[in-house]
Design a protein around this motif. Sequence first.
Motif, PDB file in Angstrom:
ATOM      1  N   ILE A  62     125.464 -90.434 -26.122  1.00 28.76           N
ATOM      2  CA  ILE A  62     125.774 -89.012 -26.306  1.00 28.76           C
ATOM      3  C   ILE A  62     125.292 -88.536 -27.665  1.00 28.76           C
ATOM      4  N   MET A  63     125.571 -89.319 -28.692  1.00 29.72           N
ATOM      5  CA  MET A  63     125.239 -88.925 -30.054  1.00 29.72           C
ATOM      6  C   MET A  63     123.736 -88.735 -30.254  1.00 29.72           C
ATOM      7  N   LYS A  64     122.935 -89.598 -29.649  1.00 30.56           N
ATOM      8  CA  LYS A  64     121.495 -89.541 -29.886  1.00 30.56           C
ATOM      9  C   LYS A  64     120.858 -88.270 -29.330  1.00 30.56           C
ATOM     10  N   HIS A  65     121.555 -87.547 -28.460  1.00 31.68           N
ATOM     11  CA  HIS A  65     121.018 -86.320 -27.896  1.00 31.68           C
ATOM     12  C   HIS A  65     121.264 -85.102 -28.792  1.00 31.68           C
ATOM     13  N   CYS A  66     122.023 -85.284 -29.867  1.00 28.82           N
ATOM     14  CA  CYS A  66     122.170 -84.194 -30.835  1.00 28.82           C
ATOM     15  C   CYS A  66     120.830 -83.933 -31.513  1.00 28.82           C
ATOM     16  N   LYS A  67     120.651 -82.716 -31.986  1.00 27.37           N
ATOM     17  CA  LYS A  67     119.373 -82.350 -32.611  1.00 27.37           C
ATOM     18  C   LYS A  67     119.281 -82.820 -34.056  1.00 27.37           C
ATOM     19  N   HIS A  68     120.423 -82.873 -34.750  1.00 26.82           N
ATOM     20  CA  HIS A  68     120.438 -83.241 -36.164  1.00 26.82           C
ATOM     21  C   HIS A  68     121.614 -84.183 -36.421  1.00 26.82           C
ATOM     22  N   PHE A  69     121.602 -84.830 -37.610  1.00 29.33           N
ATOM     23  CA  PHE A  69     122.565 -85.906 -37.841  1.00 29.33           C
ATOM     24  C   PHE A  69     123.083 -85.931 -39.275  1.00 29.33           C
ATOM     25  N   LEU A  99     117.058 -93.180 -32.373  1.00 21.92           N
ATOM     26  CA  LEU A  99     116.715 -93.050 -30.956  1.00 21.92           C
ATOM     27  C   LEU A  99     116.591 -91.592 -30.503  1.00 21.92           C
ATOM     28  N   SER A 100     116.828 -90.671 -31.412  1.00 17.63           N
ATOM     29  CA  SER A 100     116.694 -89.247 -31.088  1.00 17.63           C
ATOM     30  C   SER A 100     115.243 -88.909 -30.739  1.00 17.63           C
ATOM     31  N   ASP A 101     115.077 -87.978 -29.796  1.00 17.99           N
ATOM     32  CA  ASP A 101     113.736 -87.533 -29.399  1.00 17.99           C
ATOM     33  C   ASP A 101     113.308 -86.254 -30.119  1.00 17.99           C
ATOM     34  N   ASN A 102     114.130 -85.766 -31.025  1.00 15.45           N
ATOM     35  CA  ASN A 102     113.809 -84.526 -31.718  1.00 15.45           C
ATOM     36  C   ASN A 102     112.876 -84.801 -32.900  1.00 15.45           C
ATOM     37  N   PRO A 103     111.610 -84.381 -32.823  1.00 15.57           N
ATOM     38  CA  PRO A 103     110.668 -84.657 -33.917  1.00 15.57           C
ATOM     39  C   PRO A 103     110.984 -83.863 -35.187  1.00 15.57           C
ATOM     40  N   LYS A 104     111.807 -82.823 -35.065  1.00 14.43           N
ATOM     41  CA  LYS A 104     112.152 -81.982 -36.222  1.00 14.43           C
ATOM     42  C   LYS A 104     113.592 -82.221 -36.688  1.00 14.43           C
ATOM     43  N   LYS A 105     114.139 -83.345 -36.337  1.00 10.79           N
ATOM     44  CA  LYS A 105     115.530 -83.621 -36.694  1.00 10.79           C
ATOM     45  C   LYS A 105     115.717 -83.645 -38.211  1.00 10.79           C
ATOM     46  N   ILE A 106     116.888 -83.198 -38.625  1.00  5.75           N
ATOM     47  CA  ILE A 106     117.302 -83.282 -40.020  1.00  5.75           C
ATOM     48  C   ILE A 106     118.380 -84.348 -40.094  1.00  5.75           C
TER      49      ILE A 106
END
Length: 286
Positions: free
Chosen positions: A234-241, A255-262
């Motif tokens: 569930i956590m990895k689907h968040c956009k930022h961390f 493991l996030s798929d967001n290339p623009k993650k902060i």
Amino acid sequence: MVRVKIFNGLGNQLFQYACGRAVQQKYKGEFYLDISDFTVNKRRYRLNQFKLNENVKTIEKDNTFANIRKNLLLNGLYKIIPNIAFSIHSKFGKYLYFGEEYKKINKNFTNDYYLYGYWQSEKYFEDIKSILKQELTLKNPLEESKINLIQEIEHKNSVAIHIRRGDYVTNKLYQNICEESYYKKAITIMKEKVDNPVFYIFSDEIDWVKENWKFKGNIIFMNYANKDFEELEIMKHCKHFIIANSSFSWWAQYLSDNPKKIVVAPKKWYNHDKKVDIYQKNWITI
């Protein structure tokens, strides 16, 4: 042949698997996970929840690593001259290392690789990130309510906040690093960089956090009844961390798929001054 000792919680298990998988990918040979610790330890083996490489095999009873660590000469050398000890023993396929600084795993005389350590740096497996993201997905689908939650998270400017308590409260190596003030500063940074952020708080003591720490913003507290691998999914689907000094939230952002993650992380990972290689580029540290 590559044999990796798997122990401790899910975050540590993922680092150990990733390092061993990278060594196996580079040098080939059979790939074994020694999970014998879980027959006597309260921790649970969790890698069986993921779509690991189909050729990986598990060993439930084995004394190889126990004998390596009990060897008086090996232990003595590692306490007195750890870098030299690692260099000597690695030539014979024994990689015993519990430090935080990256150590290159070179080819050895035996072509066998016994890995016993934490291996907490992306440098060990940066060449196989795409492989790991395929293999470290869950075997079985989540319950419908959790799938719906993920869909909600994906449609918002979601920010995962991980608050690790448990043994961190009393362990001098970790305690007093990620306190309430750290999270408040991190939330302020996210509000400056993300439009209408929604903060999802994950914690092993969610009730304590609710009662004792007060955060301003759109805050959602997650259900502590989730299993650890479900929480990670569930956590990895968040956009930022906003992560803790924890291997668990490290893997959620990785493991996030967001290339623009902060990603906001604590500037200090441990309560010591030794070099650590767990940080990634583009993180904001405070």
